[in-house]
Design an enzyme around this catalytic site. Structure first.
Site: not given
Length: 461
Positions: A167, A404
């Site tokens: 993180h 994508d």
């Protein structure tokens, strides 16, 4: 379910050789609350109706090359988080020649099983999740690897791309990393909107928050040797993960119901100002979660006025008094805490109570996103001790399903939950305006939650 899982290749990928010098990146006060062994696991599932050899021969070389080019732009993730003893601040260090692990695997579990919403064994997901290299200590400094990736072929049906990262970056930065990789791989040219912004001077510590958070961090760091190095992150084999979907019409129905119920709370003085799909979904899920925990005996049944907390992060890039670019690399999150009594949450109008509490936290955020920032670590530690807390990861506004690689949008994006008191949120992949809620529980607890979730929706109808 009988299946096979086989690792085809373990390799290391680095930025193009000689393209980057050794460099360090300082952290800001936004990063300090997230230091340590906190990491995020996410899986992207794509349709790919081809055999494994087709992938390894025609797709894999380009995938590796595009990853190398992406790592050139996101080079801090190739390095390590360096946590020296006090008083030295932690920082990220990239050394020329550093690399990240990339695992190529094959799994015979049915693709449709993974992309469904029903409960699936958490150990099945674990086969697809990349493993971070171990943390080690060098000259009293914790050296913490930041990124690992895995690509798993489900022959003749799909591909799963898994990412595990510490993180040191928030969800928006990690999404930009994945979208840049996908864009480079698929040959898209509009890359500027994903390129990271590294100038730390855009973050202004006008209230002296960093010094306070660093003190808290150094106190926690003193116990890391036993906690982190001895942490095996063992899986609970009896746990399952499931997704629950609220579509756009259900969210609109919830908004109307909550608004009507809020008129009856405090004579209408508590009408929420931010009745967004995020607020509505969180309120509904929080109440279902509390009711399910109460039903299985996980809560203190004798104390109806016990206060419960709902904790969620909020992106501050557009909320500060000074501009922070959308592509800023790192964490830029505020910690928001909502609270309500158990007796109020399980009442008939509990969802309205929850929505009002979450709305109040958002109003406080908008009036001053850094108000109380010096207490972010101590507040979170106190809430963890109390145990009456539900947390949120992810957000429906991050655009997970826009990643994508040229195979179309993901058929499913899964945040692999690591805690039973955490819910994950993504936008709905099947319908614009909907939200997917991810949850990990024991099998019996998941059945209880699922029943309450469905009954509550039917009640609203």
């Amino acid at each position: 379910m009988a299946y096979t899982h086989m690792v085809l290749e373990n390799c290391q990928v680095s930025p193009p050789q000689g393209s980057l010098p050794t460099a360090s990146l300082p952290l800001t006060f936004f990063d300090i609350p997230w230091l340590g062994d906190l990491h995020v696991k996410r899986l992207y599932f794509y349709e790919f109706p081809h055999p494994t050899h087709h992938f390894t021969q025609t797709i894999l070389p380009t995938l590796k090359n595009s990853l190398s080019l992406t790592l050139h732009h996101f080079f801090p993730l190739v390095g390590n988080l360096m946590c020296p003893p006090p008083p030295t601040k932690p920082y990220i260090l990239y050394n020329n020649g550093d690399s990240i692990p990339l695992t190529i695997a094959e799994c015979t579990i049915n693709f449709n099983h993974f992309i469904s919403n029903h409960p699936r064994d958490i150990i099945e997901f674990d086969q697809l999740v990349p493993k971070l290299p171990p943390i080690h200590i060098s000259n009293e400094t914790f050296v913490i690897p930041l990124l690992a990736l895995q690509v798993t072929i489900l022959p003749n049906s799909g591909i799963c791309i898994g990412i595990t990262y510490r993180h040191v970056v928030d969800g928006l930065t990690s999404i930009h990393f994945m979208k840049l990789w996908a864009s480079i791989f698929s040959g898209k040219t509009c890359l500027e909107k994903f390129l990271p912004y590294y100038d730390r001077d855009v973050i202004k510590d006008t209230n002296g928050v960093e010094a306070v958070l660093l003190d808290e961090y150094f106190r926690m760091r003193s116990s890391w040797k036993d906690f982190i190095l001895g942490n095996t992150n063992a899986l609970s084999i009896d746990h399952v993960q499931a997704k629950f979907v609220l579509n756009r019409s259900q969210i609109e129905m919830l908004k109307k119901w909550i608004f009507s119920q809020c008129k009856n709370i405090d004579n209408g003085s508590s009408l929420p100002k931010h009745l967004s799909r995020f607020v509505v979904t969180c309120a509904f899920t929080w109440v279902c979660f509390i009711k399910a925990q109460d039903k299985i005996g996980a809560l203190n049944s004798s104390y109806v006025d016990e206060v419960h907390y709902f904790v969620f992060p909020a992106d501050c890039r557009d909320r500060l008094e000074y501009p922070v670019p959308k592509t800023y690399f790192g964490n830029c999150l505020a910690l928001c805490v909502s609270e309500a009594k158990k007796s109020e949450l399980v009442a008939t109008n509990g969802v309205a109570v929850a929505a009002t509490a979450i709305d109040r936290a958002i109003s406080e955020l908008q009036s001053g996103p850094l108000k109380g920032a010096e207490r972010w670590i101590s507040d979170l530690m106190n809430l963890l001790k109390l145990g009456c807390m539900c947390t949120v990861t992810g957000s429906p506004s991050l655009g997970f399903y826009e990643t994508d690689f040229g195979w179309g949008s993901p058929k499913k994006v899964e945040m692999v939950n690591q805690q039973t008191k955490n819910i994950s949120l993504t936008e709905c992949g099947d319908e614009k305006g909907g939200i997917e809620v991810g949850l990990m529980q024991t099998k019996s607890a998941m059945d209880t939650f699922s029943s309450i979730f469905e009954q509550s929706l039917n009640f609203l109808n």
